[in-house]
Scaffold this active site. Sequence first.
Site, short mmCIF file in Angstrom:
data_model
loop_
_atom_site.label_atom_id
_atom_site.label_comp_id
_atom_site.label_asym_id
_atom_site.label_seq_id
_atom_site.Cartn_x
_atom_site.Cartn_y
_atom_site.Cartn_z
N SER A 57 31.90 39.10 45.59
CA SER A 57 33.14 38.57 46.17
C SER A 57 33.90 39.76 46.71
O SER A 57 33.65 40.90 46.28
CB SER A 57 33.94 37.90 45.05
OG SER A 57 35.28 37.71 45.43
N TYR A 97 37.97 38.22 36.40
CA TYR A 97 37.01 37.94 37.49
C TYR A 97 36.69 39.23 38.23
O TYR A 97 35.52 39.52 38.50
CB TYR A 97 37.60 36.88 38.43
CG TYR A 97 36.63 36.41 39.49
CD1 TYR A 97 35.52 35.64 39.15
CD2 TYR A 97 36.82 36.75 40.82
CE1 TYR A 97 34.62 35.22 40.12
CE2 TYR A 97 35.92 36.33 41.79
CZ TYR A 97 34.83 35.56 41.45
OH TYR A 97 33.94 35.15 42.40
#
Length: 274
Positions: A134, A148
């Site tokens: 990501s 995350y």
Amino acid sequence: MTTKTVFITGTSSGLGKLTAIRFAQMGWNVAATMRTPEKETELTSYDNIRIFKLDVTDVEQVRSAVEQAIASFGRIDVVVNNAGMGTYGPLELARESDIDWQFAVNTRGPINVIRKFLPHFRANNGGMFINISSFMGITTAVPLGSLYNMSKFALEGLTEGLYYELKPFNIELRLIEQGGSAGNKFKESIVWNRDEHIRDYDDMIGKLEQVMNTAGDSGQLDDPQTIVDAIVAQATGESSKFRTVVGAAGNGLMALRNALPIEEYLEKMAENYK
Ligand SMILES: NC(=O)c1ccc[n+]([C@@H]2O[C@H](COP(=O)([O-])OP(=O)(O)OC[C@H]3O[C@@H](n4cnc5c(N)ncnc54)[C@H](OP(=O)(O)O)[C@@H]3O)[C@@H](O)[C@H]2O)c1
């Protein structure tokens, strides 16, 4: 030309499912893995997709799925480590189990899969791991996403570090950094750390929720097919970029991150959540 085979984790929804379908439509064999194959109704209609049960956190299940896929297709050429989830919220409110689970799925999961494929790839003198990261794996941008960030930064470090180790065996590594993509259940699967409540974080949580909820309306979400395009480009050799950042949001953030000293970048991002 021999038919190539791709092994994909997390194909029950979102990017994983779209990627499985695209490869199948291209004529590849697909080992589509998921935690609940009994619920799958769409991928079952493709002759060249075989489904295997796989929770990436379960080392024994990884061993079994990898062995079955290799036995079934004879050879796997590309592995896409796609399965992932997000834990968001104030770190001090995170449950111990959520912290461990974030790492277990996004980081330990790919490690488990890679380790089980290495003997096969070494024996074949080649293979490719495409790890789905990501922009949150190469930069930070929002509050309350540190776990995350941690899981995807670690995946990036793992992938870069392995480059040196696997190069002699002709085993290739790729990273795809996607931004937000439309039409998946990632947002719904986010685990918010708020069993308890600390008032000090309320404004920040409200602003982050607003950003997440409006991202779709303001055109910040990418068409997931563009992310599939990026995966396919690596698998087919059309591109050999080690890292591909997909989408305007991720590329915009990376341009800013590269242009500014880190202190300025952090302050600029924090401004959005004052
Ligand atoms: N969507 C975004 O905004 C975004 C942005 C950047 C990066 N990403 C990354 O893109 C990848 C794909 O996500 P997505 O957007 O397609 O979201 P998604 O629709 O939620 O898909 C996630 C997939 O991972 C699977 N999964 C979760 N935990 C698993 C486990 N323990 N073992 C095996 N599979 C597991 C889910 O399966 P179940 O159905 O069993 O839960 C699901 O198939 C993830 O790595 C994610 O971190 C997503």
